[in-house]
Motif scaffolding. Sequence first.
Motif, mmCIF file in Angstrom:
data_model
loop_
_atom_site.group_PDB
_atom_site.id
_atom_site.type_symbol
_atom_site.label_atom_id
_atom_site.label_comp_id
_atom_site.label_asym_id
_atom_site.label_seq_id
_atom_site.Cartn_x
_atom_site.Cartn_y
_atom_site.Cartn_z
ATOM 1 N N ILE A 122 0.842 -1.202 0.000
ATOM 2 C CA ILE A 122 0.000 0.000 0.000
ATOM 3 C C ILE A 122 0.873 1.246 0.000
ATOM 4 C CG2 ILE A 122 -1.720 1.320 1.294
ATOM 5 C CD1 ILE A 122 -2.796 -1.387 2.330
ATOM 6 N N HIS A 123 1.903 1.246 0.847
ATOM 7 C CA HIS A 123 2.812 2.403 0.892
ATOM 8 C C HIS A 123 3.528 2.571 -0.441
ATOM 9 C CE1 HIS A 123 2.096 3.454 4.985
ATOM 10 N NE2 HIS A 123 2.627 2.340 5.508
ATOM 11 N N ARG A 124 3.933 1.470 -1.036
ATOM 12 C CA ARG A 124 4.632 1.550 -2.327
ATOM 13 C C ARG A 124 3.709 2.092 -3.405
ATOM 14 N NH1 ARG A 124 5.746 -2.652 -6.332
ATOM 15 N NH2 ARG A 124 7.348 -1.847 -7.745
ATOM 16 N N ALA A 125 2.446 1.665 -3.400
ATOM 17 C CA ALA A 125 1.485 2.172 -4.383
ATOM 18 C C ALA A 125 1.321 3.683 -4.257
ATOM 19 C CB ALA A 125 0.137 1.471 -4.206
ATOM 20 N N ILE A 126 1.235 4.174 -3.028
ATOM 21 C CA ILE A 126 1.075 5.610 -2.809
ATOM 22 C C ILE A 126 2.345 6.358 -3.222
ATOM 23 C CG2 ILE A 126 0.738 7.400 -1.052
ATOM 24 C CD1 ILE A 126 -1.077 5.391 0.411
ATOM 25 N N ASP A 127 3.510 5.759 -2.953
ATOM 26 C CA ASP A 127 4.761 6.383 -3.386
ATOM 27 C C ASP A 127 4.821 6.500 -4.911
ATOM 28 O OD1 ASP A 127 5.671 6.672 -0.813
ATOM 29 O OD2 ASP A 127 6.922 4.863 -0.828
ATOM 30 N N ILE A 128 4.365 5.476 -5.608
ATOM 31 C CA ILE A 128 4.364 5.521 -7.076
ATOM 32 C C ILE A 128 3.393 6.592 -7.572
ATOM 33 C CG2 ILE A 128 3.781 4.243 -9.177
ATOM 34 C CD1 ILE A 128 4.778 1.710 -7.756
ATOM 35 N N LEU A 129 2.212 6.669 -6.952
ATOM 36 C CA LEU A 129 1.256 7.714 -7.322
ATOM 37 C C LEU A 129 1.844 9.102 -7.076
ATOM 38 C CD1 LEU A 129 -2.020 6.138 -5.887
ATOM 39 C CD2 LEU A 129 -1.537 6.564 -8.301
ATOM 40 N N ASP A 130 2.588 9.246 -5.977
ATOM 41 C CA ASP A 130 3.235 10.520 -5.678
ATOM 42 C C ASP A 130 4.269 10.855 -6.740
ATOM 43 O OD1 ASP A 130 3.745 12.802 -3.925
ATOM 44 O OD2 ASP A 130 5.662 11.825 -3.496
ATOM 45 N N ARG A 131 5.011 9.862 -7.163
ATOM 46 C CA ARG A 131 6.007 10.060 -8.216
ATOM 47 C C ARG A 131 5.361 10.566 -9.493
ATOM 48 N NH1 ARG A 131 9.718 5.206 -10.835
ATOM 49 N NH2 ARG A 131 10.931 6.542 -12.242
ATOM 50 N N LEU A 132 4.142 10.115 -9.766
ATOM 51 C CA LEU A 132 3.420 10.511 -10.972
ATOM 52 C C LEU A 132 2.548 11.740 -10.766
ATOM 53 C CD1 LEU A 132 2.455 6.942 -12.214
ATOM 54 C CD2 LEU A 132 4.180 8.450 -13.200
ATOM 55 N N GLY A 133 2.625 12.329 -9.566
ATOM 56 C CA GLY A 133 1.925 13.584 -9.299
ATOM 57 C C GLY A 133 0.447 13.471 -9.018
ATOM 58 N N ILE A 134 -0.031 12.297 -8.596
ATOM 59 C CA ILE A 134 -1.470 12.127 -8.362
ATOM 60 C C ILE A 134 -1.752 11.418 -7.038
ATOM 61 C CG2 ILE A 134 -2.288 12.227 -10.759
ATOM 62 C CD1 ILE A 134 -2.081 9.182 -10.858
ATOM 63 N N ALA A 135 -0.842 11.518 -6.062
ATOM 64 C CA ALA A 135 -1.038 10.837 -4.779
ATOM 65 C C ALA A 135 -2.286 11.335 -4.058
ATOM 66 C CB ALA A 135 0.190 11.012 -3.894
ATOM 67 N N GLU A 136 -2.632 12.613 -4.253
ATOM 68 C CA GLU A 136 -3.803 13.160 -3.556
ATOM 69 C C GLU A 136 -5.107 12.531 -4.019
ATOM 70 O OE1 GLU A 136 -3.097 15.954 -7.107
ATOM 71 O OE2 GLU A 136 -1.923 14.725 -5.700
ATOM 72 N N MET A 184 3.407 11.328 -21.626
ATOM 73 C CA MET A 184 4.654 10.994 -22.314
ATOM 74 C C MET A 184 5.876 11.387 -21.478
ATOM 75 S SD MET A 184 3.903 9.322 -24.985
ATOM 76 C CE MET A 184 5.587 9.199 -25.568
ATOM 77 N N GLU A 185 5.781 12.507 -20.768
ATOM 78 C CA GLU A 185 6.884 12.900 -19.885
ATOM 79 C C GLU A 185 7.063 11.885 -18.760
ATOM 80 O OE1 GLU A 185 5.841 16.839 -18.745
ATOM 81 O OE2 GLU A 185 6.717 17.763 -20.543
ATOM 82 N N ALA A 186 5.949 11.344 -18.255
ATOM 83 C CA ALA A 186 6.024 10.327 -17.199
ATOM 84 C C ALA A 186 6.716 9.067 -17.714
ATOM 85 C CB ALA A 186 4.624 10.006 -16.685
ATOM 86 N N LEU A 187 6.349 8.623 -18.913
ATOM 87 C CA LEU A 187 6.979 7.433 -19.486
ATOM 88 C C LEU A 187 8.460 7.666 -19.749
ATOM 89 C CD1 LEU A 187 4.190 6.303 -21.998
ATOM 90 C CD2 LEU A 187 4.850 5.169 -19.851
ATOM 91 N N ARG A 188 8.809 8.861 -20.190
ATOM 92 C CA ARG A 188 10.223 9.174 -20.445
ATOM 93 C C ARG A 188 11.023 9.154 -19.151
ATOM 94 N NH1 ARG A 188 13.976 8.827 -24.492
ATOM 95 N NH2 ARG A 188 15.838 9.581 -23.458
ATOM 96 N N ARG A 189 10.462 9.727 -18.072
ATOM 97 C CA ARG A 189 11.152 9.722 -16.780
ATOM 98 C C ARG A 189 11.356 8.298 -16.269
ATOM 99 N NH1 ARG A 189 7.556 13.733 -15.422
ATOM 100 N NH2 ARG A 189 6.489 12.299 -13.989
ATOM 101 N N ILE A 190 10.339 7.465 -16.448
ATOM 102 C CA ILE A 190 10.446 6.070 -16.016
ATOM 103 C C ILE A 190 11.599 5.383 -16.744
ATOM 104 C CG2 ILE A 190 9.290 3.826 -16.170
ATOM 105 C CD1 ILE A 190 6.651 5.438 -15.601
#
Length: 272
Positions: A122-136, A184-190
């Motif tokens: 659960i924490h990892r999922a929220i961290d990934i959402l935060d990385r993508l700018g949508i944790a809120e 596309m910017e998210a995929l490039r960063r990944i």
Amino acid sequence: MLEVHDLTKRFGAATAVDAATFTVDRPMMIGVIGASGAGKSTLLRMLNRLTDATEGRVLFEGRDVLRLTGRERRDWQSDCAMIFQQFNLVPRMDVVSNVLHGTLGRRSTVATMFNLYPRADIHRAIDILDRLGIAEHAPKRAEALSGGQQQRVAIARALMQDPRMILADEPIASLDPMNAQTVMEALRRIHEEDGRTVIANLHTLDTARRYCDRVIGMRLGRIVFDGVPEQLTTSVAREIYGAGADFSEAATSTEIRDPYAEAAMRDAAAVV
């Protein structure tokens, strides 16, 4: 890393992909372009094993993934995550649960039935959402989000699989230019930050040039171009799309433009 040899898919008398051959020797971001019906989606679906190939081989680190069955095939589909144009989320389920679905391949049937997840996941999922700018948006229903946000949730779900490679089938086709750029910017960063190979089917040349290290062009099921973005000239694009002299890249561009600024520039040019 990845070797594709004479990969072919026939549907009756029709050939969707015809002897596709290419090699990926290091992590990179690859754009696959071509007109609708060129075979782009079928190619990705064969790589992921969602669709069986008629002929050919797909080697990943020396192992032919087309021969995998059962658990080994499911493990490969975790290593080779898929992102779709239509997001494929559960609309009435909250965002974080949708992301956690990326762990289904390694969870027990009982845990899946009762929707039980380890706290660490659960924490990892929220961290990934935060990385993508949508944790809120984690507690919201997926259906409450915009198209661009939903696609980022789908990317987060793919990252929960911790894949070696990500395949994106027209990830921005249904998005407006602003959201298309964000995805596309998210995929490039990944790709850059994680060292993952990303192969994305794209409709627009400007997107392929801007975000990809390499571009593969398909026409009528065959690979007719394989090179760096700088080689993707208008004349090459005409060949890929089977278009005439009236072919215009601007008609399919996803670039965000300011029409007022463009008008001012045209007026200034006219004065000069």
